[in-house]
Design a protein around this motif. Sequence first.
Motif, PDB file in Angstrom:
ATOM      1  N   TYR A  74      -2.815   1.219   9.650  1.00  0.00           N
ATOM      2  CA  TYR A  74      -1.618   0.460   9.296  1.00  0.00           C
ATOM      3  C   TYR A  74      -1.449  -0.690  10.285  1.00  0.00           C
ATOM      4  N   VAL A  75      -1.286  -1.908   9.766  1.00  0.00           N
ATOM      5  CA  VAL A  75      -1.224  -3.109  10.590  1.00  0.00           C
ATOM      6  C   VAL A  75       0.024  -3.899  10.242  1.00  0.00           C
ATOM      7  N   ASP A  97       4.787   1.566  12.342  1.00  0.00           N
ATOM      8  CA  ASP A  97       5.156   2.742  13.144  1.00  0.00           C
ATOM      9  C   ASP A  97       5.711   3.876  12.286  1.00  0.00           C
ATOM     10  N   LYS A  98       6.058   3.584  11.048  1.00  0.00           N
ATOM     11  CA  LYS A  98       6.554   4.636  10.147  1.00  0.00           C
ATOM     12  C   LYS A  98       5.438   5.571   9.700  1.00  0.00           C
ATOM     13  N   TYR A  99       4.205   5.136   9.871  1.00  0.00           N
ATOM     14  CA  TYR A  99       3.078   5.891   9.325  1.00  0.00           C
ATOM     15  C   TYR A  99       2.129   6.312  10.429  1.00  0.00           C
ATOM     16  N   GLU A 100       1.441   7.397  10.191  1.00  0.00           N
ATOM     17  CA  GLU A 100       0.394   7.839  11.096  1.00  0.00           C
ATOM     18  C   GLU A 100      -0.954   7.465  10.507  1.00  0.00           C
ATOM     19  N   ASN A 101      -1.784   6.812  11.333  1.00  0.00           N
ATOM     20  CA  ASN A 101      -3.138   6.522  10.872  1.00  0.00           C
ATOM     21  C   ASN A 101      -3.847   7.829  10.558  1.00  0.00           C
ATOM     22  N   ARG A 102      -4.590   7.841   9.474  1.00  0.00           N
ATOM     23  CA  ARG A 102      -5.398   9.002   9.139  1.00  0.00           C
ATOM     24  C   ARG A 102      -6.810   8.537   8.839  1.00  0.00           C
ATOM     25  N   GLU A 162     -13.109   1.722   3.949  1.00  0.00           N
ATOM     26  CA  GLU A 162     -12.158   1.656   5.062  1.00  0.00           C
ATOM     27  C   GLU A 162     -10.961   0.818   4.613  1.00  0.00           C
ATOM     28  N   VAL A 163      -9.754   1.366   4.717  1.00  0.00           N
ATOM     29  CA  VAL A 163      -8.559   0.708   4.197  1.00  0.00           C
ATOM     30  C   VAL A 163      -7.641   0.283   5.344  1.00  0.00           C
ATOM     31  N   VAL A 164      -7.200  -0.970   5.282  1.00  0.00           N
ATOM     32  CA  VAL A 164      -6.174  -1.483   6.199  1.00  0.00           C
ATOM     33  C   VAL A 164      -4.940  -1.800   5.350  1.00  0.00           C
ATOM     34  N   ILE A 165      -3.824  -1.144   5.665  1.00  0.00           N
ATOM     35  CA  ILE A 165      -2.591  -1.378   4.925  1.00  0.00           C
ATOM     36  C   ILE A 165      -1.683  -2.291   5.744  1.00  0.00           C
ATOM     37  N   GLY A 185       0.785  -1.231   0.000  1.00  0.00           N
ATOM     38  CA  GLY A 185       0.000   0.000   0.000  1.00  0.00           C
ATOM     39  C   GLY A 185       0.812   1.274   0.000  1.00  0.00           C
ATOM     40  N   SER A 186       2.102   1.189   0.307  1.00  0.00           N
ATOM     41  CA  SER A 186       2.933   2.391   0.330  1.00  0.00           C
ATOM     42  C   SER A 186       3.653   2.623  -0.993  1.00  0.00           C
ATOM     43  N   GLY A 187       3.464   1.730  -1.978  1.00  0.00           N
ATOM     44  CA  GLY A 187       4.127   1.866  -3.266  1.00  0.00           C
ATOM     45  C   GLY A 187       3.396   2.808  -4.208  1.00  0.00           C
ATOM     46  N   PHE A 188       3.926   2.921  -5.410  1.00  0.00           N
ATOM     47  CA  PHE A 188       3.398   3.822  -6.434  1.00  0.00           C
ATOM     48  C   PHE A 188       1.915   3.546  -6.705  1.00  0.00           C
ATOM     49  N   VAL A 189       1.585   2.298  -6.999  1.00  0.00           N
ATOM     50  CA  VAL A 189       0.194   1.936  -7.255  1.00  0.00           C
ATOM     51  C   VAL A 189      -0.598   1.916  -5.959  1.00  0.00           C
ATOM     52  N   GLY A 190      -0.004   1.381  -4.910  1.00  0.00           N
ATOM     53  CA  GLY A 190      -0.715   1.252  -3.641  1.00  0.00           C
ATOM     54  C   GLY A 190      -1.205   2.578  -3.083  1.00  0.00           C
TER      55      GLY A 190
END
Length: 303
Positions: free
Chosen positions: A45-46, A35-40, A26-29, A8-13
Amino acid sequence: MKIAITGGSGFVGQAVTDELVDHQHEVVILTRNPDKYENRPGITYVKWLTDDAHPQKDLEGTEVFINLAGESINSGRWTEDRKKRIINSRISSTQEVIELMKNLTDKPTCLINASAIGYYPSSTANTYTEASTEKAHDFLGETVQIWEKEASKAEHHHFRVVYTRFGIILGDDGGALPRMALPYKMFAGGTVLPGNQWMSWVHITDVARAIRFAAENEAVSGPVNVTAPTPLRMKEFGIILGSVLGRPHWIPVPPFALKLAMGEMSQLVLDGQKVLPSVLSENGFQFEYTELESALVNIYHSR
């Protein structure tokens, strides 16, 4: 719907995530490093694929899994070691996704698995749709065939499976376009010879929209070509790219030069297929970008 995404963190994702959230999903990545990402809003992020990962409880209620995970084919030469990593990363991530789907109490309904039009053989004469049975026998073709075969195991558990065969994805922040545009920006752009090879392209926005369409439509299953309905020959593609960038199209690029620079990976540019998105069209999907010029204008001049 609740939708889980790997890669989910890639170009397409990233584009798919934005598209889904914009349409109230509702999206779960799934990621090794949440921990690199902040939930918005709309995105969680799981952790997965680590010894201390226990993603099942966060995934209950997920209806669709979108598997985009796998080592990039564009980021370096295809050495034998790298080829193994490209294939193994796709097999292992797909196996993990299917295992997660099987183990959920509230079973999901669908797996959307990434693939590529490299599934089809290179040809300057043939036109390929999802009904085509020809298969490529080069590295890229064998990779996507192995990947689809692994994903097809989800069908044994009664999940709907969609194989999104991506064409050449156009966007400013990833994919093949930045490399293709660089010579033009340096006033050295021209046809990658022989020039009659096909470029089955698609705008990143339509990739994200097509994946959402597949998630929302139960009638869509099996191979789905994610390409604009207007493929072009390489020479015409280059002329339009130069025009949009305001640069000349004049210095031909001989095949041997690309092979020296890129090795076997040069097949991504030197070979091509004319691929049409029959399944999307037959199910009523409307492309936002059907003409290359408007797609490139959006990418380069809409900011």
